[in-house]
Design a protein around this motif. Structure first.
Motif, PDB file in Angstrom:
ATOM      1  N   UNK A 308       0.823  -1.209   0.000  1.00 30.28           N
ATOM      2  CA  UNK A 308       0.000   0.000   0.000  1.00 30.28           C
ATOM      3  C   UNK A 308       0.853   1.253   0.000  1.00 30.28           C
ATOM      4  N   UNK A 309       2.008   1.209   0.673  1.00 29.78           N
ATOM      5  CA  UNK A 309       2.869   2.394   0.707  1.00 29.78           C
ATOM      6  C   UNK A 309       3.601   2.582  -0.620  1.00 29.78           C
ATOM      7  N   UNK A 310       3.845   1.501  -1.386  1.00 27.13           N
ATOM      8  CA  UNK A 310       4.572   1.615  -2.639  1.00 27.13           C
ATOM      9  C   UNK A 310       3.653   1.844  -3.823  1.00 27.13           C
ATOM     10  N   UNK A 311       2.331   1.702  -3.656  1.00 27.14           N
ATOM     11  CA  UNK A 311       1.368   1.984  -4.721  1.00 27.14           C
ATOM     12  C   UNK A 311       0.809   3.399  -4.519  1.00 27.14           C
ATOM     13  N   UNK A 312       0.352   4.078  -5.604  1.00 27.12           N
ATOM     14  CA  UNK A 312      -0.078   5.485  -5.506  1.00 27.12           C
ATOM     15  C   UNK A 312      -1.457   5.654  -4.886  1.00 27.12           C
ATOM     16  N   UNK A 313      -1.609   5.246  -3.625  1.00 26.84           N
ATOM     17  CA  UNK A 313      -2.864   5.446  -2.902  1.00 26.84           C
ATOM     18  C   UNK A 313      -2.772   6.777  -2.135  1.00 26.84           C
ATOM     19  N   UNK A 314      -2.831   7.896  -2.865  1.00 24.48           N
ATOM     20  CA  UNK A 314      -2.730   9.211  -2.223  1.00 24.48           C
ATOM     21  C   UNK A 314      -3.195  10.270  -3.214  1.00 24.48           C
ATOM     22  N   UNK A 315      -3.446  11.489  -2.701  1.00 28.20           N
ATOM     23  CA  UNK A 315      -3.805  12.628  -3.534  1.00 28.20           C
ATOM     24  C   UNK A 315      -2.534  13.319  -4.020  1.00 28.20           C
ATOM     25  N   UNK A 382       4.774  -2.384 -11.753  1.00 27.28           N
ATOM     26  CA  UNK A 382       4.472  -1.967 -13.106  1.00 27.28           C
ATOM     27  C   UNK A 382       3.581  -0.744 -13.198  1.00 27.28           C
ATOM     28  N   UNK A 383       3.574   0.097 -12.172  1.00 26.91           N
ATOM     29  CA  UNK A 383       2.707   1.279 -12.129  1.00 26.91           C
ATOM     30  C   UNK A 383       3.529   2.519 -12.497  1.00 26.91           C
ATOM     31  N   UNK A 384       2.911   3.408 -13.290  1.00 27.80           N
ATOM     32  CA  UNK A 384       3.517   4.692 -13.642  1.00 27.80           C
ATOM     33  C   UNK A 384       2.500   5.800 -13.413  1.00 27.80           C
ATOM     34  N   UNK A 425      -2.606   7.550 -14.082  1.00 31.47           N
ATOM     35  CA  UNK A 425      -2.019   6.323 -13.531  1.00 31.47           C
ATOM     36  C   UNK A 425      -2.084   5.254 -14.617  1.00 31.47           C
ATOM     37  N   UNK A 426      -0.952   4.633 -14.886  1.00 31.81           N
ATOM     38  CA  UNK A 426      -0.884   3.578 -15.901  1.00 31.81           C
ATOM     39  C   UNK A 426      -0.308   2.311 -15.269  1.00 31.81           C
ATOM     40  N   UNK A 427      -0.927   1.177 -15.600  1.00 38.20           N
ATOM     41  CA  UNK A 427      -0.455  -0.133 -15.147  1.00 38.20           C
ATOM     42  C   UNK A 427      -0.122  -0.955 -16.374  1.00 38.20           C
ATOM     43  N   UNK A 428       1.157  -1.317 -16.493  1.00 38.79           N
ATOM     44  CA  UNK A 428       1.579  -2.046 -17.682  1.00 38.79           C
ATOM     45  C   UNK A 428       1.421  -1.234 -18.947  1.00 38.79           C
ATOM     46  N   UNK A 429       1.509   0.099 -18.850  1.00 37.66           N
ATOM     47  CA  UNK A 429       1.376   0.976 -20.008  1.00 37.66           C
ATOM     48  C   UNK A 429      -0.046   1.358 -20.351  1.00 37.66           C
ATOM     49  N   UNK A 430      -1.031   0.777 -19.680  1.00 35.50           N
ATOM     50  CA  UNK A 430      -2.438   1.070 -19.977  1.00 35.50           C
ATOM     51  C   UNK A 430      -3.001   2.023 -18.928  1.00 35.50           C
ATOM     52  N   UNK A 431      -3.643   3.102 -19.396  1.00 32.06           N
ATOM     53  CA  UNK A 431      -4.188   4.110 -18.482  1.00 32.06           C
ATOM     54  C   UNK A 431      -5.443   3.568 -17.799  1.00 32.06           C
ATOM     55  N   UNK A 432      -5.540   3.827 -16.483  1.00 33.46           N
ATOM     56  CA  UNK A 432      -6.718   3.458 -15.702  1.00 33.46           C
ATOM     57  C   UNK A 432      -7.239   4.702 -14.996  1.00 33.46           C
ATOM     58  N   UNK A 433      -8.417   4.598 -14.418  1.00 35.99           N
ATOM     59  CA  UNK A 433      -9.042   5.738 -13.758  1.00 35.99           C
ATOM     60  C   UNK A 433      -8.309   6.051 -12.446  1.00 35.99           C
ATOM     61  N   UNK A 434      -7.678   7.236 -12.316  1.00 33.43           N
ATOM     62  CA  UNK A 434      -6.968   7.550 -11.064  1.00 33.43           C
ATOM     63  C   UNK A 434      -7.887   7.628  -9.855  1.00 33.43           C
ATOM     64  N   UNK A 435      -9.166   7.961 -10.067  1.00 32.51           N
ATOM     65  CA  UNK A 435     -10.090   8.071  -8.939  1.00 32.51           C
ATOM     66  C   UNK A 435     -10.293   6.732  -8.250  1.00 32.51           C
TER      67      UNK A 435
END
Length: 445
Positions: A308-315, A382-384, A425-435
């Motif tokens: 959880x700390x290494x994934x972008x769970x923040x504003x 794999x998150x960007x 936010x992209x996972x494996x190069x694919x954009x997902x909903x940041x919300x």
């Protein structure tokens, strides 16, 4: 025809606005200015338009002033609410951390109690086995004594019969009588000793049975206490893990894959040799199995915390913002038709700090067409994340940043209609909903 129409209009106006003359007198002569009905009408219309324009302009200025004051008050209220929310989240985070520390202390204490109870149970089991062995020895001695008594009685009867056959009568002379009496006295003493020893062994067996019952009752009480402790520990681990598991699944991430990745990255081992809850070489008890399951749950929860700390769970901002254009299809703001929007727009104040939402490495920091001033950060799993339209970039390629570090300022660079942050936010190069990540984090942190 036109002259006739003009004459009729002038005649109609004269009914309401008769011709006026304005006299101007000097020392030598007198002059006048003729005010025709049309001239008066033009003057009245001009004066009316001027008054109306004055009223409308005044109203607009007053409404702008009131609206500006209301907007400032609303912004101040939103800022105060956001600061209060941050304080509440900080207090809740500290409370959760304190609860986790207390739970860890309780778990360590429970493990110590479990180890102590295991030692007492093993000692009780050893005592019970010793008592069972003593009881078996006593019973064996009793059986042997009774058998010897029966054999002595048989030999006495055989001696009596042999004496009767020799003398022809059970009566003998004085010497034989004394031998018989001595033999009977010896047998009587042996039987008395055997009976006394039997009574002593029966008492010892009864006491051993009572002690065995007490040990069994103590073992059952300890087992109930163990069950209660393990139930509380299992409930605490389950309650702590469910929100984290739901957070990852809501964000579209596989908890098992995340934990496996974290475990590979945190696989270092070493240190002194200490005792562990091992079952090798022995039959595994239910309590030991449950203790190992609780330890595995705590290890999984710790892996969740690291993930959880290494994934972008923040504003990405800590100032008041307004959510404008969301993720998905939208009408292009520059009139280019219906286009796909691969991020979330957050409108705020010019120069507001933009923060990294997780630990990572900066892979791009510069100008890119459409994005303007852009920063890309590569995270684990794999998150960007991407932060666009900045007014200023404060990091360089190759920099390692942590969650909450300032990486730039909000601006209006690139293809933008106003000051805002475009967050992707992209996972494996694919954009997902940041919300998805932002909302998932709100439900836990």
């Amino acid at each position: 025809m036109l002259t006739h129409a003009a004459y009729r209009i002038n005649a109609t106006l004269e009914r309401y606005l008769p011709e006026q003359r304005l006299f101007l007198r000097s020392d030598t002569d007198t002059r006048f200015i003729r005010l025709r009905p049309v001239t008066q009408l033009v003057a009245i219309c001009g004066a009316s338009m001027f008054v109306a324009w004055t009223i409308v302009a005044t109203a607009i200025l007053m409404m702008d002033s009131i609206g500006a004051g209301s907007s400032r008050e609303q912004a101040q209220r939103q800022q105060a609410m956001y600061v209060e929310r941050l304080n509440l989240l900080s207090a809740d985070r500290d409370l959760r951390a304190e609860e986790a520390a207390r739970a860890q202390e309780r778990f360590n204490l429970a493990l110590e109690q479990v180890a102590a109870m295991q030692e007492r149970l093993l000692a009780s089991e050893d005592r019970r086995r010793e008592l069972e062995t003593g009881i078996e020895v006593i019973q064996s001695t009793l059986r042997r004594t009774i058998q010897e008594r029966d054999e002595a009685r048989g030999k006495a009867e055989e001696a009596t019969l042999a004496l009767a056959e020799t003398t022809g009568s059970t009566r003998s002379d004085e010497g034989r009588a004394r031998d018989t009496v001595a033999t009977l006295a010896i047998l009587t003493d042996a039987l008395g000793s055997a009976a006394q020893e039997r009574d002593l062994m029966e008492g010892a067996a009864a006491k051993a049975a009572e002690r065995a019952d007490e040990i069994l009752a103590e073992k059952r009480a300890l087992q109930r206490q163990n069950d209660e402790i393990f139930a509380r520990l299992e409930e605490a681990v389950t309650v702590s893990m469910e929100p984290l598991d739901k957070m990852f699944r809501d964000a579209g991430l596989s908890p098992d894959d995340l934990i496996e990745t974290v475990r590979k990255g945190y696989s270092g081992m070493g240190g002194p040799l200490t005792t562990t809850l091992s079952t090798s070489g022995a039959i595994s008890s239910p309590d030991l199995t449950r203790a190992n399951e609780v330890l595995q749950g705590l290890d999984r929860m710790n892996m969740y915390r690291i993930a959880a700390f290494k994934a972008p769970f923040a504003m990405p901002v800590n100032t008041p913002v307004r959510y404008t254009s969301g993720f998905g299809g939208r009408n292009d703001p520059f009139g280019r038709g219906f286009r796909r929007h691969e991020g979330q727009d957050l409108a705020g104040a010019y120069g507001a700090p933009i923060l990294a939402t997780a630990d990572g490495v900066v892979t791009y920091a510069g100008w890119e067409s459409g994005y303007g001033r852009l920063v890309k950060i590569r995270h684990d799993f794999g998150i960007e994340t991407r932060y666009a339209h900045m007014s200023q970039i404060r990091v360089n390629v190759g920099d390692r940043v942590s969650r909450g570090d300032r990486i730039g300022d909000m601006g209006n660079s690139g293809r933008s209609t106003g000051t805002h942050l475009h967050y992707e936010i992209r996972i494996g190069g694919e954009a997902i909903n940041p919300m998805t990540f932002i909302k998932a984090a709100r439900n836990v942190f």
